[in-house]
Design a protein around this motif. Sequence first.
Motif, PDB file in Angstrom:
ATOM      1  N   SER A 131       8.175  -0.053  -5.106  1.00  0.00           N
ATOM      2  CA  SER A 131       7.695   1.153  -5.797  1.00  0.00           C
ATOM      3  C   SER A 131       6.181   1.291  -5.707  1.00  0.00           C
ATOM      4  O   SER A 131       5.654   2.395  -5.570  1.00  0.00           O
ATOM      5  N   ALA A 132       5.480   0.156  -5.765  1.00  0.00           N
ATOM      6  CA  ALA A 132       4.017   0.192  -5.685  1.00  0.00           C
ATOM      7  C   ALA A 132       3.538   0.712  -4.340  1.00  0.00           C
ATOM      8  O   ALA A 132       2.395   1.166  -4.216  1.00  0.00           O
ATOM      9  N   SER A 133       4.404   0.669  -3.330  1.00  0.00           N
ATOM     10  CA  SER A 133       4.018   1.074  -1.972  1.00  0.00           C
ATOM     11  C   SER A 133       4.455   2.488  -1.628  1.00  0.00           C
ATOM     12  O   SER A 133       4.251   2.934  -0.485  1.00  0.00           O
ATOM     13  N   LEU A 134       5.055   3.206  -2.570  1.00  0.00           N
ATOM     14  CA  LEU A 134       5.610   4.521  -2.239  1.00  0.00           C
ATOM     15  C   LEU A 134       4.560   5.485  -1.704  1.00  0.00           C
ATOM     16  O   LEU A 134       4.856   6.340  -0.866  1.00  0.00           O
ATOM     17  N   THR A 135       3.316   5.371  -2.149  1.00  0.00           N
ATOM     18  CA  THR A 135       2.260   6.271  -1.673  1.00  0.00           C
ATOM     19  C   THR A 135       1.395   5.635  -0.582  1.00  0.00           C
ATOM     20  O   THR A 135       0.400   6.230  -0.165  1.00  0.00           O
TER      21      THR A 135
END
Length: 289
Positions: A131-135
Amino acid sequence: MTEVILGGRPVGAGCRVFVIAEIGINHNGSLDIARQLIDGAVEAGCDAVKFQKRTPELCVPEAQRDILRDTPWGRMKYIEYRYRVEFDEASYREIDAYCHEKGILWFASCWDEEAVAFIERFDPPCYKAASASLTDLPLLQEIRRTGRPIILSTGMSTMEEIMSTIDAIGRDNLLLAHSNSTYPCPVEELNLRMIHSLQEMYPDIPVGYSGHEVGLATTWAAVALGATFTERHVTLDRAMWGSDQAASVELAGLKRLVTNIRDIEKALGDGVKRLYPGEEAARAKLRRR
């Protein structure tokens, strides 16, 4: 809904729920613990185990690197701790061989581009984008270049961010995991109906569930709501040292989780009304007309 193939196994509507046991960093840098967790996942009937791979100097912000932390190895700088919980190539060679021996798939969440290049050496069935890498579009594009499926976790993200990322990386070979990134997550914040919302918005993308709550019932509910895959963190003991342990499932619970997921799959059926053989005797005995 499009099916996506993970290690030869189809994932999508109407397929068997693909169950992932996330070992993550709950091994605390110990290959022995990692093997015990793999054994537990195999015994429970999981389809895959997942690890996390970081290059600490790329992932730890400079302001955090020298902060002293209490760890199982004593008090040390945070970046030193991050290195302690990262397996090297030799360790992953052992993990790879062990998973092949046990007949279970394995892959990893990669948090930086170097980590992707590292895990590529092991021919994984897919990648997970945390989730931390979604952007983190450069990272996601690097994963895309491998040609492997991506499981994209959607915790700590707005709907606009999710839509923007999907537009940027495309829908091909993509799976979406509804998630909440609080560890552990209060049940009132799980918002499981987002599974339906994502399915309605992206009917061509398999949607699953990555849970960080305490307990099993809500993961079973996610399956009943149509999650095509599930992921839960696993641990030998929830009281062990580590940031993810409290939001994890112990091995006895993991076995119960998978057994009941398989029962739920059978119970859901196909939605077509029929008279079952077991009802014939009751019908003959109880119907007045």
